[in-house]
Design a protein around this motif. Structure first.
Motif, PDB file in Angstrom:
ATOM      1  N   LEU A 267       0.828  -1.210   0.000  1.00 33.35           N
ATOM      2  CA  LEU A 267       0.000   0.000   0.000  1.00 33.35           C
ATOM      3  C   LEU A 267       0.859   1.254   0.000  1.00 33.35           C
ATOM      4  N   SER A 283      -5.648   3.556   2.005  1.00 35.85           N
ATOM      5  CA  SER A 283      -6.570   2.550   2.529  1.00 35.85           C
ATOM      6  C   SER A 283      -7.873   3.189   3.003  1.00 35.85           C
ATOM      7  N   LYS A 287     -11.511   2.450   1.321  1.00 34.09           N
ATOM      8  CA  LYS A 287     -12.603   1.853   2.106  1.00 34.09           C
ATOM      9  C   LYS A 287     -13.847   2.723   2.084  1.00 34.09           C
ATOM     10  N   SER A 293     -11.359  -2.717   2.655  1.00 33.82           N
ATOM     11  CA  SER A 293      -9.983  -2.251   2.566  1.00 33.82           C
ATOM     12  C   SER A 293      -9.350  -2.736   1.267  1.00 33.82           C
ATOM     13  N   PRO A 294      -8.272  -2.087   0.810  1.00 35.14           N
ATOM     14  CA  PRO A 294      -7.588  -2.574  -0.395  1.00 35.14           C
ATOM     15  C   PRO A 294      -7.109  -4.017  -0.259  1.00 35.14           C
ATOM     16  N   GLN A 295      -6.623  -4.384   0.955  1.00 37.43           N
ATOM     17  CA  GLN A 295      -6.153  -5.752   1.157  1.00 37.43           C
ATOM     18  C   GLN A 295      -7.284  -6.754   0.983  1.00 37.43           C
TER      19      GLN A 295
END
Length: 304
Positions: A267, A283, A287, A293-295
């Motif tokens: 990130l 992030s 969101k 979240s990006p993850q």
């Protein structure tokens, strides 16, 4: 609907064609059910008698259709009438829309004739555009459509319709969308001169698209473009649907999604590429926009 094809005799490029509806219309949202272009000479009978019976009409009685038609007049002139618009003069460069269920009538001036280019569409997209006021009975005559690109868009429809397949054709439906978009664009620009503010919005959009990963001072950009920031911000949102900073954020997050899908960058690494202060800020923005979240988004993409 039956399938008809008719070529007008002795007039180069004139034609009209009617297409059968298909279940694919609901999948794609739109289908071209008829299209044509015709040169009507002075004192010629109108409309040509070879059209199918459900589309024939005369000035005395008018007509009601069950589909949306757009008619562009490229040369000559005539008249158009609905109960909502009253009698309107039509000149070259104007278009009019025939809404489903709305009585209408139109004809060329017998002294000049006219050249018409038109299409008919059906489907959920056409219904949505009507329900959201893009097409209305009260504003069914529209100047300025040539500058909005309608003639070129209709030519693409005709190129695909003259010799295309008799049923649903996705490229033809896509080309029709450009015609509908030209109508909408002409409506937004109707009554607005090509002003310094309009040029500034176009320049600002290009600048932000090219520099969205860099820090941008919108007040300084407005000053460079020679307009007040408050006016630029309001006009930019009207034309693009985004305030300038929201537009930058939209572009950054769109690129973030592509990079998350195609690379293993962290990130912090992505944030540095995209103009965010840190991975944390990236992030948080991601969101807010996408609810995850990006993850999590990346994990779901690779392990659905």
């Amino acid at each position: 609907m039956m399938f008809y094809i008719q070529k007008m005799p002795n007039i180069m490029n004139d034609y009209f064609r009617y297409f059968a509806t298909s279940p694919d219309m609901d999948v794609w949202g739109l289908a071209v059910t008829a299209a044509g272009c015709t040169r009507v000479r002075a004192d010629a009978p109108y409309p040509p008698s070879a059209h199918p019976a459900d589309h024939l009409f005369g000035w005395a009685r008018g007509r009601v259709l069950d589909a949306l038609q757009i008619v562009l007049i490229t040369n000559g002139g005539g008249r158009f009438e609905t109960k909502a618009t009253g009698l309107r003069e039509i000149t070259a460069g104007m278009a009019f829309a025939l809404l489903p269920g709305v009585w209408h009538r139109y004809e060329p001036d017998r002294r000049t004739g006219w050249e018409e280019s038109w299409l008919e569409v059906q489907g959920p997209l056409a219904a949505r555009l009507i329900s959201h006021g893009v097409f209305t009975a009260e504003a069914s005559v529209r100047p300025g459509v040539l500058n909005a690109g309608m003639e070129a868009a209709l030519e693409q429809v005709h190129a695909l319709s003259r010799n295309g397949p008799p049923g649903f054709d996705a490229p033809r439906a896509a080309a029709a969308c450009a015609v509908l978009a030209a109508w909408e664009r002409a409506g937004r620009e109707q009554g607005r001169a090509v002003s310094r503010l309009m040029r500034a919005v176009a320049e600002a959009e290009r600048f932000l698209a090219e520099h969205h990963t860099e820090p941008v001072d919108m007040r300084e950009l407005a000053m460079r473009l020679g307009v007040a920031y408050s006016h630029l911000r309001r006009a930019f949102k009207q034309d693009t649907g985004f305030a300038p900073w929201q537009y930058v954020l939209h572009l950054r997050l769109a690129r973030a999604r592509r990079l998350l899908a195609s690379s293993d960058a962290t990130l912090d690494e992505l944030a540095a590429q995209l103009g965010f202060n840190s991975g944390f800020h990236l992030s948080a923005a991601f969101k807010r926009a996408h609810g995850v979240s990006p993850q999590t988004w990346r994990r779901r993409l690779h392990h659905p």
